[in-house]
Design a protein around this motif. Structure first.
Motif, mmCIF file in Angstrom:
data_model
loop_
_atom_site.group_PDB
_atom_site.id
_atom_site.type_symbol
_atom_site.label_atom_id
_atom_site.label_comp_id
_atom_site.label_asym_id
_atom_site.label_seq_id
_atom_site.Cartn_x
_atom_site.Cartn_y
_atom_site.Cartn_z
ATOM 1 N N UNK A 174 -7.233 13.013 -2.033
ATOM 2 C CA UNK A 174 -6.581 11.721 -2.239
ATOM 3 C C UNK A 174 -5.107 11.900 -1.892
ATOM 4 N N UNK A 175 -4.622 11.098 -0.951
ATOM 5 C CA UNK A 175 -3.256 11.259 -0.456
ATOM 6 C C UNK A 175 -2.486 9.951 -0.602
ATOM 7 N N UNK A 176 -1.384 10.006 -1.328
ATOM 8 C CA UNK A 176 -0.501 8.838 -1.410
ATOM 9 C C UNK A 176 0.297 8.754 -0.109
ATOM 10 N N UNK A 177 0.327 7.568 0.479
ATOM 11 C CA UNK A 177 0.960 7.385 1.788
ATOM 12 C C UNK A 177 2.075 6.350 1.673
ATOM 13 N N UNK A 178 3.297 6.752 1.960
ATOM 14 C CA UNK A 178 4.440 5.843 1.871
ATOM 15 C C UNK A 178 4.766 5.238 3.236
ATOM 16 N N UNK A 179 5.498 4.142 3.212
ATOM 17 C CA UNK A 179 5.879 3.499 4.476
ATOM 18 C C UNK A 179 6.823 4.391 5.276
ATOM 19 N N UNK A 180 7.704 5.123 4.571
ATOM 20 C CA UNK A 180 8.583 6.063 5.267
ATOM 21 C C UNK A 180 7.749 7.159 5.934
ATOM 22 N N UNK A 181 6.741 7.637 5.197
ATOM 23 C CA UNK A 181 5.881 8.688 5.729
ATOM 24 C C UNK A 181 5.117 8.243 6.963
ATOM 25 N N UNK A 182 4.682 6.976 6.950
ATOM 26 C CA UNK A 182 3.969 6.436 8.114
ATOM 27 C C UNK A 182 4.922 6.333 9.298
ATOM 28 N N UNK A 183 6.075 5.708 9.061
ATOM 29 C CA UNK A 183 7.032 5.469 10.139
ATOM 30 C C UNK A 183 7.572 6.767 10.725
ATOM 31 N N UNK A 184 7.770 7.769 9.863
ATOM 32 C CA UNK A 184 8.297 9.057 10.318
ATOM 33 C C UNK A 184 7.195 10.005 10.784
ATOM 34 N N UNK A 185 5.971 9.489 10.853
ATOM 35 C CA UNK A 185 4.817 10.220 11.389
ATOM 36 C C UNK A 185 4.527 11.507 10.626
ATOM 37 N N UNK A 186 4.764 11.464 9.316
ATOM 38 C CA UNK A 186 4.472 12.617 8.472
ATOM 39 C C UNK A 186 2.968 12.833 8.311
ATOM 40 N N UNK A 187 2.185 11.768 8.518
ATOM 41 C CA UNK A 187 0.733 11.887 8.368
ATOM 42 C C UNK A 187 0.034 12.064 9.718
ATOM 43 N N UNK A 188 0.810 12.217 10.777
ATOM 44 C CA UNK A 188 0.230 12.431 12.108
ATOM 45 C C UNK A 188 -0.636 13.689 12.097
ATOM 46 N N UNK A 189 -1.816 13.593 12.693
ATOM 47 C CA UNK A 189 -2.721 14.735 12.722
ATOM 48 C C UNK A 189 -3.693 14.761 11.561
ATOM 49 N N UNK A 190 -3.519 13.837 10.606
ATOM 50 C CA UNK A 190 -4.418 13.744 9.454
ATOM 51 C C UNK A 190 -5.441 12.647 9.701
ATOM 52 N N UNK A 191 -6.709 12.969 9.530
ATOM 53 C CA UNK A 191 -7.781 11.992 9.708
ATOM 54 C C UNK A 191 -8.120 11.399 8.342
ATOM 55 N N UNK A 192 -7.951 10.086 8.212
ATOM 56 C CA UNK A 192 -8.264 9.393 6.960
ATOM 57 C C UNK A 192 -9.616 8.701 7.088
ATOM 58 N N UNK A 193 -10.485 8.948 6.116
ATOM 59 C CA UNK A 193 -11.785 8.290 6.100
ATOM 60 C C UNK A 193 -11.685 6.900 5.485
ATOM 61 N N UNK A 194 -10.863 6.791 4.446
ATOM 62 C CA UNK A 194 -10.716 5.522 3.727
ATOM 63 C C UNK A 194 -9.234 5.195 3.571
ATOM 64 N N UNK A 195 -8.896 3.931 3.790
ATOM 65 C CA UNK A 195 -7.538 3.467 3.559
ATOM 66 C C UNK A 195 -7.535 2.461 2.421
ATOM 67 N N UNK A 196 -6.619 2.623 1.478
ATOM 68 C CA UNK A 196 -6.517 1.714 0.330
ATOM 69 C C UNK A 196 -5.114 1.119 0.315
ATOM 70 N N UNK A 197 -5.026 -0.197 0.140
ATOM 71 C CA UNK A 197 -3.710 -0.822 0.007
ATOM 72 C C UNK A 197 -3.678 -1.626 -1.290
ATOM 73 N N UNK A 198 -2.677 -1.361 -2.106
ATOM 74 C CA UNK A 198 -2.574 -2.011 -3.412
ATOM 75 C C UNK A 198 -1.991 -3.416 -3.285
#
Length: 232
Positions: A174-198
């Protein structure tokens, strides 16, 4: 690009590569140093330091001839260093997200709480699960203070945590994903099976400049989910 990176690591000798980092101060003999242009500093200005510290290879966006390096080093020019960092780190650690069911949680409010709730629900269901949030990382009986509190781990740290989960025998991450992390491509290379948005409400507009840009950043993450997306 991922296949090319695997070939690249094989050609330079993956067994000889000891680590991947964007911080020249962390470089040791045998490391790959990825020069990333940040908001306050440009990693390209520290390539010389990385080489002196033992970098086996440097990845960057500038032309090699413009670096004026005093010492010889293998250099790979890429269009996007941030994206390359995540993908190289994923390849170095054996693409751990491919060996896990990864659930990414994003949103303006409640993403940390939701991440921890999913972690505990899966644990109570008897599943072996790891957690990476802005507060901490949990892998097996071990707990790590991430020291972040506001954003996702850097790409190398994220892939290392995921690799530790695989080694521990985890089935889920389970990985918490922030908007900064997305924009700065910190999660690049990670394959997500499920995406959850609160939820999505105006926030971090000092960084994203507009609500539309902030919203679209969140949506780009959800579009990468392999299996399905959960909308609150």
């Amino acid at each position: 690009m991922l296949k090319k990176l695997d070939i690249f690591l094989k050609e330079i000798g993956k067994d000889k590569i000891k680590g991947v980092t964007e911080d020249s101060r962390e470089v040791k003999k045998g490391f790959i140093f990825v020069a990333v242009k940040g908001f306050n500093f440009d990693g390209h200005d520290f390539i010389e330091d990385a080489v002196k510290n033992g970098a086996a290879c440097v990845v960057g966006e500038r032309e090699f001839k413009d670096l004026n390096l005093k010492e010889k080093v293998a250099y790979v020019k890429v269009d996007d260093s941030r994206a390359a960092l995540g993908r190289i780190a994923a390849a170095f650690y054996g693409h751990p997200s491919r060996k896990l069911k990864v659930i990414g949680v994003t949103g303006t409010d409640g993403k940390t709480t939701t991440s921890h709730l999913i972690y505990h629900l899966l644990s109570r269901a008897g599943k072996k699960v790891g957690l990476i949030s802005t507060l901490l990382a949990k892998i097996g009986d071990r707990q790590y203070e991430t020291g972040l509190h506001v954003t996702s781990p850097d790409p190398a740290a994220l892939q290392k945590f995921l690799a530790e989960m695989v080694k521990e025998g985890c089935e889920y991450a389970v990985v918490e994903v922030t908007s900064h992390g997305i924009d700065q491509k910190r999660i690049e290379g990670t394959v997500f099976d499920v995406g959850v948005i609160t939820n999505i409400t105006p926030e971090h507009l000092d960084y994203h400049r507009s609500f539309e840009a902030y919203r679209d950043t969140k949506l780009t993450f959800l579009q990468t989910a392999k299996d399905f997306v959960v909308l609150n």
